[in-house]
Motif scaffolding. Structure first.
Motif, mmCIF file in Angstrom:
data_model
loop_
_atom_site.group_PDB
_atom_site.id
_atom_site.type_symbol
_atom_site.label_atom_id
_atom_site.label_comp_id
_atom_site.label_asym_id
_atom_site.label_seq_id
_atom_site.Cartn_x
_atom_site.Cartn_y
_atom_site.Cartn_z
ATOM 1 N N TYR A 73 0.830 -1.211 0.000
ATOM 2 C CA TYR A 73 0.000 0.000 0.000
ATOM 3 C C TYR A 73 0.865 1.263 0.000
ATOM 4 C CZ TYR A 73 -4.825 -1.620 0.409
ATOM 5 O OH TYR A 73 -6.074 -2.137 0.139
ATOM 6 N N GLN A 74 1.930 1.272 0.770
ATOM 7 C CA GLN A 74 2.778 2.470 0.845
ATOM 8 C C GLN A 74 3.429 2.769 -0.504
ATOM 9 O OE1 GLN A 74 2.759 4.727 2.988
ATOM 10 N NE2 GLN A 74 3.096 4.055 5.070
ATOM 11 N N TYR A 99 0.711 3.920 -2.845
ATOM 12 C CA TYR A 99 0.345 5.293 -2.479
ATOM 13 C C TYR A 99 1.316 6.308 -3.098
ATOM 14 C CZ TYR A 99 0.018 9.504 0.388
ATOM 15 O OH TYR A 99 -0.069 10.814 0.798
ATOM 16 N N ARG A 132 0.628 9.208 -5.895
ATOM 17 C CA ARG A 132 0.981 10.627 -5.685
ATOM 18 C C ARG A 132 1.780 11.140 -6.878
ATOM 19 N NH1 ARG A 132 -0.414 13.333 -0.681
ATOM 20 N NH2 ARG A 132 0.260 15.067 -1.953
ATOM 21 N N GLU A 172 -6.099 11.912 -7.001
ATOM 22 C CA GLU A 172 -6.162 12.464 -5.643
ATOM 23 C C GLU A 172 -7.173 11.688 -4.798
ATOM 24 O OE1 GLU A 172 -6.730 16.669 -3.224
ATOM 25 O OE2 GLU A 172 -6.963 16.659 -5.402
ATOM 26 N N TYR A 212 -5.435 8.349 -3.914
ATOM 27 C CA TYR A 212 -4.389 8.368 -2.884
ATOM 28 C C TYR A 212 -4.946 8.738 -1.515
ATOM 29 C CZ TYR A 212 -3.226 13.461 -3.394
ATOM 30 O OH TYR A 212 -3.236 14.829 -3.437
ATOM 31 N N ASP A 213 -6.010 9.531 -1.462
ATOM 32 C CA ASP A 213 -6.659 9.802 -0.171
ATOM 33 C C ASP A 213 -7.217 8.507 0.430
ATOM 34 O OD1 ASP A 213 -6.101 12.534 -0.194
ATOM 35 O OD2 ASP A 213 -8.103 13.110 -0.887
ATOM 36 N N ASP A 214 -7.838 7.675 -0.409
ATOM 37 C CA ASP A 214 -8.378 6.404 0.057
ATOM 38 C C ASP A 214 -7.258 5.461 0.486
ATOM 39 O OD1 ASP A 214 -10.671 4.452 0.317
ATOM 40 O OD2 ASP A 214 -9.432 3.395 -1.156
ATOM 41 N N LEU A 215 -6.172 5.413 -0.282
ATOM 42 C CA LEU A 215 -5.042 4.551 0.071
ATOM 43 C C LEU A 215 -4.449 4.964 1.414
ATOM 44 C CD1 LEU A 215 -3.302 4.269 -3.419
ATOM 45 C CD2 LEU A 215 -4.603 2.480 -2.233
ATOM 46 N N LEU A 216 -4.373 6.257 1.667
ATOM 47 C CA LEU A 216 -3.817 6.739 2.925
ATOM 48 C C LEU A 216 -4.665 6.293 4.122
ATOM 49 C CD1 LEU A 216 -1.466 8.332 4.082
ATOM 50 C CD2 LEU A 216 -2.829 10.410 3.815
ATOM 51 N N LYS A 245 -6.482 3.581 4.222
ATOM 52 C CA LYS A 245 -6.269 2.139 4.362
ATOM 53 C C LYS A 245 -4.909 1.833 4.982
ATOM 54 C CE LYS A 245 -9.568 0.474 0.929
ATOM 55 N NZ LYS A 245 -10.438 1.620 0.968
ATOM 56 N N ILE A 246 -3.906 2.618 4.638
ATOM 57 C CA ILE A 246 -2.576 2.464 5.244
ATOM 58 C C ILE A 246 -2.687 2.581 6.760
ATOM 59 C CG2 ILE A 246 -0.372 3.690 5.553
ATOM 60 C CD1 ILE A 246 -0.504 4.198 2.443
#
Length: 157
Positions: A27-28, A31, A35, A54, A57-61, A63-64
């Motif tokens: 995920y990181q 992400y 970006r 955008e 990446y907001d959703d991935l953050l 989940k991280i």
């Protein structure tokens, strides 16, 4: 067989935490790739893709953070160094991608890797009676399957 503070088998939670840390690494890297796509995208679909990346990446953050907190909930430490992420991730680092279709293709490939890892974690968590991880993985998978369908439709696949 010992149990941890939330009543799960300690050996099984160690295996789950290790798998979750591997997922976290993927995920990181994903992400940071997204970006980069957001920052570097060019071309006729700039406005649409810039906004879509955008949103992604907001959703991935989110989940991280959820994955790291799940590792902590299981009584273990989340991975937190990019050197570890690069070592553990099967999602490759992408640099300087400015083409929209190329970026979306990489996104679809990355989701395929994540969904596969999450399916494995779902099975592992089920065997460990870890309903918290089961629910998390189930939610991610169902949401991401639809997302992949949409991105593939954009690519005409």
């Amino acid at each position: 067989m010992g149990t941890n503070f939330i009543g799960l088998d300690t050996a099984k939670t160690e295996e789950l935490a290790s798998s979750l840390n591997e997922l976290l690494a993927n995920y990181q890297i994903f992400y940071m790739n997204v970006r980069g796509y957001h920052w570097n995208i060019k071309g006729e679909n700039f406005f649409e893709l810039h906004a879509k990346f955008e949103e992604l990446y907001d959703d991935l953050l989110l989940k991280i953070d959820e994955i790291a907190e799940r590792v902590l909930t299981l009584g273990h430490r989340p991975a937190h160094a990019y050197s570890t992420y690069i070592e553990l991730s099967s999602v490759p680092e992408r640099k300087d991608v400015a083409d929209g279709k190329e970026a979306v293709g990489h996104i679809v490939d990355s989701f395929a890797k994540l969904i596969g890892k999450q399916r494995n974690l779902l099975a592992l968590a089920g065997e460990a009676d870890d309903e918290g991880t089961v629910a998390l993985m189930s939610d991610y998978i169902s949401q991401q399957e639809k997302t992949v369908w949409m991105y593939r439709s954009y690519l005409g696949q």
